[in-house]
Design a protein around this motif. Structure first.
Motif, PDB file in Angstrom:
ATOM      1  N   LEU A 113       0.827  -1.194   0.000  1.00 40.83           N
ATOM      2  CA  LEU A 113       0.000   0.000   0.000  1.00 40.83           C
ATOM      3  C   LEU A 113       0.871   1.257   0.000  1.00 40.83           C
ATOM      4  O   LEU A 113       0.603   2.221  -0.735  1.00 40.83           O
ATOM      5  CB  LEU A 113      -0.925  -0.008   1.222  1.00 40.83           C
ATOM      6  N   HIS A 114       1.919   1.229   0.805  1.00 44.10           N
ATOM      7  CA  HIS A 114       2.852   2.364   0.865  1.00 44.10           C
ATOM      8  C   HIS A 114       3.442   2.644  -0.519  1.00 44.10           C
ATOM      9  O   HIS A 114       3.476   3.802  -0.972  1.00 44.10           O
ATOM     10  CB  HIS A 114       3.966   2.040   1.867  1.00 44.10           C
ATOM     11  N   GLU A 115       3.888   1.597  -1.198  1.00 39.10           N
ATOM     12  CA  GLU A 115       4.516   1.797  -2.507  1.00 39.10           C
ATOM     13  C   GLU A 115       3.495   2.194  -3.573  1.00 39.10           C
ATOM     14  O   GLU A 115       3.811   2.952  -4.499  1.00 39.10           O
ATOM     15  CB  GLU A 115       5.255   0.524  -2.930  1.00 39.10           C
ATOM     16  N   LEU A 116       2.265   1.714  -3.449  1.00 39.65           N
ATOM     17  CA  LEU A 116       1.230   2.123  -4.403  1.00 39.65           C
ATOM     18  C   LEU A 116       0.903   3.610  -4.280  1.00 39.65           C
ATOM     19  O   LEU A 116       0.517   4.247  -5.265  1.00 39.65           O
ATOM     20  CB  LEU A 116      -0.034   1.284  -4.200  1.00 39.65           C
ATOM     21  N   VAL A 117       1.053   4.160  -3.071  1.00 42.21           N
ATOM     22  CA  VAL A 117       0.852   5.602  -2.903  1.00 42.21           C
ATOM     23  C   VAL A 117       1.862   6.366  -3.763  1.00 42.21           C
ATOM     24  O   VAL A 117       1.516   7.353  -4.421  1.00 42.21           O
ATOM     25  CB  VAL A 117       0.991   6.005  -1.420  1.00 42.21           C
ATOM     26  N   HIS A 118       3.107   5.878  -3.779  1.00 37.07           N
ATOM     27  CA  HIS A 118       4.133   6.513  -4.618  1.00 37.07           C
ATOM     28  C   HIS A 118       3.738   6.423  -6.104  1.00 37.07           C
ATOM     29  O   HIS A 118       3.919   7.384  -6.864  1.00 37.07           O
ATOM     30  CB  HIS A 118       5.485   5.846  -4.402  1.00 37.07           C
ATOM     31  N   CYS A 119       3.217   5.267  -6.494  1.00 40.64           N
ATOM     32  CA  CYS A 119       2.774   5.104  -7.883  1.00 40.64           C
ATOM     33  C   CYS A 119       1.655   6.091  -8.211  1.00 40.64           C
ATOM     34  O   CYS A 119       1.650   6.721  -9.281  1.00 40.64           O
ATOM     35  CB  CYS A 119       2.297   3.671  -8.131  1.00 40.64           C
ATOM     36  N   TYR A 120       0.710   6.212  -7.299  1.00 37.56           N
ATOM     37  CA  TYR A 120      -0.417   7.130  -7.501  1.00 37.56           C
ATOM     38  C   TYR A 120       0.074   8.571  -7.653  1.00 37.56           C
ATOM     39  O   TYR A 120      -0.311   9.285  -8.593  1.00 37.56           O
ATOM     40  CB  TYR A 120      -1.388   7.018  -6.332  1.00 37.56           C
ATOM     41  N   LEU A 121       0.917   9.004  -6.725  1.00 35.63           N
ATOM     42  CA  LEU A 121       1.406  10.382  -6.766  1.00 35.63           C
ATOM     43  C   LEU A 121       2.233  10.643  -8.020  1.00 35.63           C
ATOM     44  O   LEU A 121       2.173  11.719  -8.614  1.00 35.63           O
ATOM     45  CB  LEU A 121       2.239  10.686  -5.513  1.00 35.63           C
ATOM     46  N   GLY A 122       3.005   9.629  -8.417  1.00 38.59           N
ATOM     47  CA  GLY A 122       3.808   9.793  -9.627  1.00 38.59           C
ATOM     48  C   GLY A 122       2.963   9.951 -10.878  1.00 38.59           C
ATOM     49  O   GLY A 122       3.339  10.678 -11.803  1.00 38.59           O
ATOM     50  N   LEU A 123       1.807   9.293 -10.904  1.00 36.31           N
ATOM     51  CA  LEU A 123       0.929   9.395 -12.070  1.00 36.31           C
ATOM     52  C   LEU A 123       0.072  10.655 -12.052  1.00 36.31           C
ATOM     53  O   LEU A 123      -0.227  11.228 -13.090  1.00 36.31           O
ATOM     54  CB  LEU A 123       0.013   8.166 -12.128  1.00 36.31           C
ATOM     55  N   ARG A 124      -0.331  11.094 -10.852  1.00 36.45           N
ATOM     56  CA  ARG A 124      -1.271  12.201 -10.764  1.00 36.45           C
ATOM     57  C   ARG A 124      -0.604  13.571 -10.798  1.00 36.45           C
ATOM     58  O   ARG A 124      -1.193  14.533 -11.286  1.00 36.45           O
ATOM     59  CB  ARG A 124      -2.100  12.084  -9.478  1.00 36.45           C
ATOM     60  N   LEU A 125       0.595  13.689 -10.259  1.00 36.86           N
ATOM     61  CA  LEU A 125       1.227  14.999 -10.148  1.00 36.86           C
ATOM     62  C   LEU A 125       2.184  15.251 -11.303  1.00 36.86           C
ATOM     63  O   LEU A 125       2.965  14.374 -11.680  1.00 36.86           O
ATOM     64  CB  LEU A 125       1.968  15.120  -8.813  1.00 36.86           C
ATOM     65  N   LYS A 126       2.132  16.442 -11.831  1.00 37.62           N
ATOM     66  CA  LYS A 126       2.971  16.784 -12.970  1.00 37.62           C
ATOM     67  C   LYS A 126       4.368  17.225 -12.544  1.00 37.62           C
ATOM     68  O   LYS A 126       5.302  17.208 -13.350  1.00 37.62           O
ATOM     69  CB  LYS A 126       2.306  17.903 -13.783  1.00 37.62           C
TER      70      LYS A 126
END
Length: 320
Positions: A113-126
């Motif tokens: 879950l912790h690492e998926l947060v990084h994936c999410y932020l990497g995809l959503r933030l420019k």
């Protein structure tokens, strides 16, 4: 530096129901289905925590050895069990299989879950986030904090041993102890920001993934925003309210309350027993005094009777 291609020959398995690709050594086949299911479960938890759902395909590499894990992730991951890489077009999570064989299933799920947060932020933030902010969001979202973490951060603030946020903007310390403090501190600052804005983590992050996201992200790099934030955060940690909260949240505190309650009951019982003994002693003394008074009265009555009896006797002729 990090790589995305293992030097060890890995098998690949695609899970269409999870939109997930897992790369692994054939000897680790028994772990693959469990890793895929836990990754999907972590994704569903993430989707309830973030402002919107993470539906993109995820790639998971199960690195067979620690050496291979560090080669793929980078030397900075010496103390990590998994890392996330923002490698287009597919976000990638690399797991240290040596750790996978020893950690509990709950810990593995929390790590995913912790690492998926990084994936999410990497995809959503420019734009790139400061490391302390991104790690703080990941730790908070995965609920990977304990009472011990809160006490450690509060003690660090009390004795001016916190790590300046400007030093955590790009990287974390290499030593295990300082790195642990960096994670704890980052989560504490993010939770402070969420509380300051009076909402949930999802509503708070909505400001960064929304239309004004770039402007809000730029603030996190601005010393004129970060330094006052850091002062407010430290002040909150040093406040008596925070220490009262920590004390009331401690198992030791409630254990002490239970012990003191039992001690107070025991002392009260001893005091009541002592009071009863005093009353009994007083009753005994009064009884003795009453008995002596009765005996004295009886003697006085006998003496009066004898005197009256003598006066009633006829006087001899020679008397007067």
């Amino acid at each position: 530096e990090n790589a995305t291609t293992s030097s060890v020959r890995l098998a690949t398995r695609y899970f269409p129901e999870f939109n997930l690709i897992v790369e692994y050594r054939p000897e680790d086949e028994r772990w693959v289905s469990d890793v895929a299911e836990r990754t999907d479960s972590a994704r569903r938890i993430l989707n309830r925590t973030m402002p919107d759902a993470l539906l993109a395909q995820i790639r998971v590499i199960v690195a067979p050895t620690k050496e291979e894990f560090l080669r793929l992730a980078g030397g900075w991951a010496e103390h990590a069990s998994a890392v996330a890489l923002r490698t287009p077009p597919v976000p990638t999570i690399i797991i240290n299989a040596e750790t996978l064989r020893t950690v509990s299933p709950v810990e593995l799920s929390r790590t995913l879950l912790h690492e998926l947060v990084h994936c999410y932020l990497g995809l959503r933030l420019k734009t790139r986030l400061p490391r302390w902010f991104e790690e703080g969001v990941a730790v908070t979202a995965s609920d990977d904090t304990t009472f011990e973490d809160a006490v450690a951060v509060a003690m660090a603030a009390l004795f001016n041993r916190t790590i300046p946020l400007r030093e955590l903007a790009w990287r974390f310390p290499a030593s295990a102890e300082r790195q642990r403090l960096a994670y704890r501190q980052s989560a504490s600052v993010v939770r402070y920001l969420v509380n300051e804005h009076g909402g949930t983590l999802a509503s708070f992050l909505g400001m960064y993934v929304g239309p004004n996201g770039e402007q809000r992200t730029a603030e996190l790099w601005d010393p004129f925003y970060v330094q006052p934030l850091e002062l407010r955060w430290k002040s909150s940690l040093r406040s008596w309210r925070n220490w009262v909260f920590l004390a009331s949240s401690s198992g030791i505190f409630w254990g002490a309350v239970a012990v003191l309650t039992i001690l107070a009951w025991y002392l009260k019982r001893q005091r009541n027993a002592a009071r009863r003994r005093e009353w009994e002693e007083e009753e005994r003394v009064y009884a003795v005094l009453d008995e002596e008074e009765d005996e004295k009265k009886e003697k006085d009555d006998d003496r009066d009777f004898e005197e009256e009896d003598e006066e009633a006797q006829p006087r001899p002729p020679w008397y007067g």
